[in-house]
Design a protein around this motif. Structure first.
Motif, PDB file in Angstrom:
ATOM      1  N   VAL A 102       0.861  -1.177   0.000  1.00  0.00           N
ATOM      2  CA  VAL A 102       0.000   0.000   0.000  1.00  0.00           C
ATOM      3  C   VAL A 102       0.897   1.225   0.000  1.00  0.00           C
ATOM      4  N   GLY A 103       0.986   1.910  -1.102  1.00  0.00           N
ATOM      5  CA  GLY A 103       1.829   3.083  -1.197  1.00  0.00           C
ATOM      6  C   GLY A 103       2.760   2.997  -2.380  1.00  0.00           C
ATOM      7  N   ALA A 104       3.450   4.072  -2.633  1.00  0.00           N
ATOM      8  CA  ALA A 104       4.288   4.138  -3.833  1.00  0.00           C
ATOM      9  C   ALA A 104       5.646   4.739  -3.573  1.00  0.00           C
ATOM     10  N   GLY A 105       6.148   4.607  -2.368  1.00  0.00           N
ATOM     11  CA  GLY A 105       7.458   5.186  -2.051  1.00  0.00           C
ATOM     12  C   GLY A 105       8.587   4.175  -2.158  1.00  0.00           C
ATOM     13  N   ILE A 106       9.775   4.665  -1.931  1.00  0.00           N
ATOM     14  CA  ILE A 106      10.970   3.857  -2.152  1.00  0.00           C
ATOM     15  C   ILE A 106      11.104   2.734  -1.130  1.00  0.00           C
ATOM     16  N   ALA A 107      10.513   2.876   0.064  1.00  0.00           N
ATOM     17  CA  ALA A 107      10.585   1.791   1.054  1.00  0.00           C
ATOM     18  C   ALA A 107       9.827   0.568   0.569  1.00  0.00           C
ATOM     19  N   GLY A 108       8.619   0.786   0.081  1.00  0.00           N
ATOM     20  CA  GLY A 108       7.846  -0.326  -0.438  1.00  0.00           C
ATOM     21  C   GLY A 108       8.477  -0.934  -1.666  1.00  0.00           C
ATOM     22  N   VAL A 109       9.082  -0.086  -2.497  1.00  0.00           N
ATOM     23  CA  VAL A 109       9.763  -0.588  -3.685  1.00  0.00           C
ATOM     24  C   VAL A 109      10.888  -1.525  -3.290  1.00  0.00           C
ATOM     25  N   GLY A 110      11.715  -1.077  -2.365  1.00  0.00           N
ATOM     26  CA  GLY A 110      12.839  -1.907  -1.946  1.00  0.00           C
ATOM     27  C   GLY A 110      12.394  -3.234  -1.391  1.00  0.00           C
ATOM     28  N   ALA A 111      11.307  -3.215  -0.592  1.00  0.00           N
ATOM     29  CA  ALA A 111      10.804  -4.461  -0.027  1.00  0.00           C
ATOM     30  C   ALA A 111      10.264  -5.385  -1.108  1.00  0.00           C
ATOM     31  N   ALA A 112       9.431  -4.831  -1.993  1.00  0.00           N
ATOM     32  CA  ALA A 112       8.774  -5.666  -2.993  1.00  0.00           C
ATOM     33  C   ALA A 112       9.756  -6.252  -3.991  1.00  0.00           C
ATOM     34  N   VAL A 113      10.703  -5.440  -4.434  1.00  0.00           N
ATOM     35  CA  VAL A 113      11.657  -5.932  -5.425  1.00  0.00           C
ATOM     36  C   VAL A 113      12.465  -7.088  -4.859  1.00  0.00           C
ATOM     37  N   LYS A 114      12.880  -6.941  -3.623  1.00  0.00           N
ATOM     38  CA  LYS A 114      13.669  -8.015  -3.038  1.00  0.00           C
ATOM     39  C   LYS A 114      12.827  -9.276  -2.840  1.00  0.00           C
ATOM     40  N   LEU A 115      11.592  -9.104  -2.405  1.00  0.00           N
ATOM     41  CA  LEU A 115      10.710 -10.255  -2.235  1.00  0.00           C
ATOM     42  C   LEU A 115      10.448 -10.952  -3.564  1.00  0.00           C
ATOM     43  N   LEU A 116      10.251 -10.178  -4.620  1.00  0.00           N
ATOM     44  CA  LEU A 116      10.053 -10.764  -5.943  1.00  0.00           C
ATOM     45  C   LEU A 116      11.280 -11.553  -6.381  1.00  0.00           C
ATOM     46  N   LYS A 117      12.420 -10.975  -6.077  1.00  0.00           N
ATOM     47  CA  LYS A 117      13.678 -11.617  -6.458  1.00  0.00           C
ATOM     48  C   LYS A 117      13.832 -12.978  -5.785  1.00  0.00           C
ATOM     49  N   TYR A 118      13.254 -13.105  -4.597  1.00  0.00           N
ATOM     50  CA  TYR A 118      13.385 -14.349  -3.847  1.00  0.00           C
ATOM     51  C   TYR A 118      12.161 -15.244  -3.980  1.00  0.00           C
ATOM     52  N   GLY A 119      11.344 -14.983  -5.006  1.00  0.00           N
ATOM     53  CA  GLY A 119      10.281 -15.913  -5.319  1.00  0.00           C
ATOM     54  C   GLY A 119       8.917 -15.607  -4.757  1.00  0.00           C
ATOM     55  N   PHE A 120       8.748 -14.459  -4.096  1.00  0.00           N
ATOM     56  CA  PHE A 120       7.434 -14.065  -3.603  1.00  0.00           C
ATOM     57  C   PHE A 120       6.717 -13.347  -4.748  1.00  0.00           C
ATOM     58  N   THR A 121       5.961 -14.086  -5.538  1.00  0.00           N
ATOM     59  CA  THR A 121       5.451 -13.562  -6.809  1.00  0.00           C
ATOM     60  C   THR A 121       4.040 -12.997  -6.730  1.00  0.00           C
ATOM     61  N   ASP A 122       3.291 -13.356  -5.704  1.00  0.00           N
ATOM     62  CA  ASP A 122       1.896 -12.902  -5.609  1.00  0.00           C
ATOM     63  C   ASP A 122       1.866 -11.558  -4.889  1.00  0.00           C
TER      64      ASP A 122
END
Length: 524
Positions: free
Chosen positions: A44-64
């Protein structure tokens, strides 16, 4: 295993940072090999903190993953608006620590954006007083550097004397100035007034840096907790805007929902989905939509938490977390942009040129008590945006505190006429009225409620750690549901780099690591 929700009104840049800013090889978790399904991540949100979290999670297989942003555009406190010939930065503009030790610098280099930036050094400025004196440039720089050295000494003295966090920055700053002033007995009245006026200007600059109403609000421990990164500050017009744009392009369109504010986060429950799965968290949106999840990473601004924390979470946050939210420092720094048909300043100037304003009737001993009725006194410096071919003839003024908050309520005409009056008073020139005026409104923004955090005299660095602690950290009688349901990120949750974009980015990655470690352990 269910879903991971990242709640961040400043976090929609979510899918980009990991590949760019980290050099370790990710080993994605293989959820298919376990009895659990892939966790879902809602941001929820569009700042750099959420970006950093989501990108790393995606990188480690959290795709949903689903990103929810309250405003109409991604970026959070990184945002811009059309003005003059180009787009101006409303928020982040400086890389604080221009070296590869800074993850924002890493990303900027990898995206080829550093050619748009230049290191800030001693200002190239024309400093005027309210009595239409133009100060000698060497004198202005020497006095400015004197102020810097005093600030450095305040921290050293605080260590020697063992001051507590209740000691404000201004208390020790004034102690040092009083000692120096004893050596100014031979100065003329005008020279002494100019020295004190310059040091008072330095205090206004510090209020901008700390987003503070008054330096008496800022704990001396701010200097003890905050860590500088080598490389100095780099002025980076539009760099953050382009970086955000590049990152958002990587996010699948269906993963980003704009104008989707959150009304409430229900946690420590047992909520059933349409397929019969149970989740401990339900995010209720303002439009009535409900999203179920296992984990929520909250990256909303501290200002928003101060206003909404009690209503936002059910059950309520623990008292120690509410206490930290209430007492941590958070204030407003705003920018005011002025566009002119023709410049009244010299065209042949450097990239860091500006106009400084010194009030000879102000001294640090008088203090910077908020006075919205004379809001123009808090405007101490104007940058000239360069090059004019790209931006037009534009001045950028800086302000903070209650005065900044009051300025947000004024019309363009009120701002233009009063600022013009002040510039004429100081320079003695027939300064024209600007043809356009733009002021940032971070305090008026209902999703930020200000600009960034600092350690107030009522808070400590430990409170930053308290704010960052997830809920619950472990299962037990009080929290029978799954652990790590709500995690917290954002600049105000990073003890060493609070108030910065790199602190926000690192905080998001930190919470991603927390979940990655949690699921890695559960897979073993």
């Amino acid at each position: 295993m269910g879903s991971v929700i990242i709640v961040s009104f400043c976090s929609a840049l979510v899918l980009t940072v990991l590949i760019l800013g980290e050099y370790s090889i990710a080993v994605p978790l293989d959820f298919n090999q376990s009895t659990n399904k892939t966790p879902k991540i809602v941001i929820v949100g569009a700042g750099i903190a959420g970006v950093g979290a989501a990108v790393k999670l995606l990188k480690y297989g959290f795709t949903d993953i689903q990103i929810i942003e309250a405003s109409s555009q991604p970026g959070g406190r990184i945002r811009g608006s059309p003005f003059g010939k180009s787009v101006i930065d409303e928020g982040a503009q400086y890389i604080h620590g221009a070296s590869m030790k800074n993850p924002i610098f890493q990303l900027a280099k990898e995206h080829g954006l550093l050619q748009q930036a230049h290191n800030s050094s001693d200002p190239e400025w024309s400093v005027f007083t309210n009595t239409q004196k133009q100060l000698d440039p060497d004198f202005a720089i020497q006095t400015w550097n004197l102020g810097r050295s005093i600030l450095r000494r305040t921290y050293l003295r605080s260590q020697e004397k063992g001051y507590t966090q209740a000691k404000s920055l201004v208390d020790v700053f004034l102690e040092e100035i009083k000692k120096l002033a004893t050596n100014w007995s031979g100065d003329s009245t005008n020279l002494r007034s100019q020295k004190l006026g310059m040091l008072n200007m330095m205090m206004k600059s510090q209020c901008v840096d700390n987003a503070a109403h008054d330096l008496s609000d800022v704990s001396l421990q701010e200097y003890n907790e905050y860590e500088d990164i080598e490389g100095g500050d780099r002025n980076s017009p539009r760099l953050f805007l382009k970086l955000i744009s590049n990152l958002v392009e990587i996010i699948p369109r269906e993963k980003l929902l704009l104008e989707k504010p959150v009304k409430q986060i229900l946690w420590n429950g047992s909520f059933e989905s349409e397929d019969g799965s149970l989740y401990p968290v339900r995010v209720v949106c303002e439009d009535g939509d409900h999203i179920l999840a296992d984990h929520v990473i909250v990256t909303v601004s501290l200002g928003y938490l101060k206003a909404k924390a009690k209503a936002l979470f059910h059950p309520s946050l623990p008292e120690e977390k509410l206490h930290a939210i209430k007492n941590m420092g958070f204030g407003t720094t705003d920018k005011v942009y002025l566009e002119y048909e023709v410049p009244f300043w010299d065209k042949d100037i450097g990239p860091e040129y500006g106009i400084g304003l010194v009030w000879e009737d102000e001294t640090p001993f008088y203090g910077l008590k908020p006075n919205p009725a004379e809001w123009w006194r808090r405007l101490f410096y104007f940058n000239v945006l360069q090059p004019a071919e790209r931006y037009g003839h534009i001045l950028l003024g800086w302000t903070s505190g209650r005065e900044a908050e009051f300025m947000e309520t004024l019309s363009e005409e009120e701002l233009a006429s009063n600022i013009t009056r002040i510039l004429r008073q100081f320079t003695g020139k027939p300064v024209p009225q600007p043809k356009n005026v733009f002021i940032t409104k971070w305090f008026s923004n209902s999703y930020t409620r200000g600009s960034y955090s600092h350690i107030s005299i009522n808070s400590t660095g430990d409170m930053i750690d308290t704010l960052a602690e997830p809920l619950p950290q472990e299962e037990g009688d009080e929290y029978p549901s799954k652990m790590l349901q709500i995690l917290f990120a954002g600049e105000a949750t990073h003890r060493s780099y609070h108030s910065t974009t790199h602190g926000a980015l690192l905080s998001g990655r930190r919470e991603a690591d927390r979940l990655i470690d949690h699921y890695s352990t559960s897979e073993e």
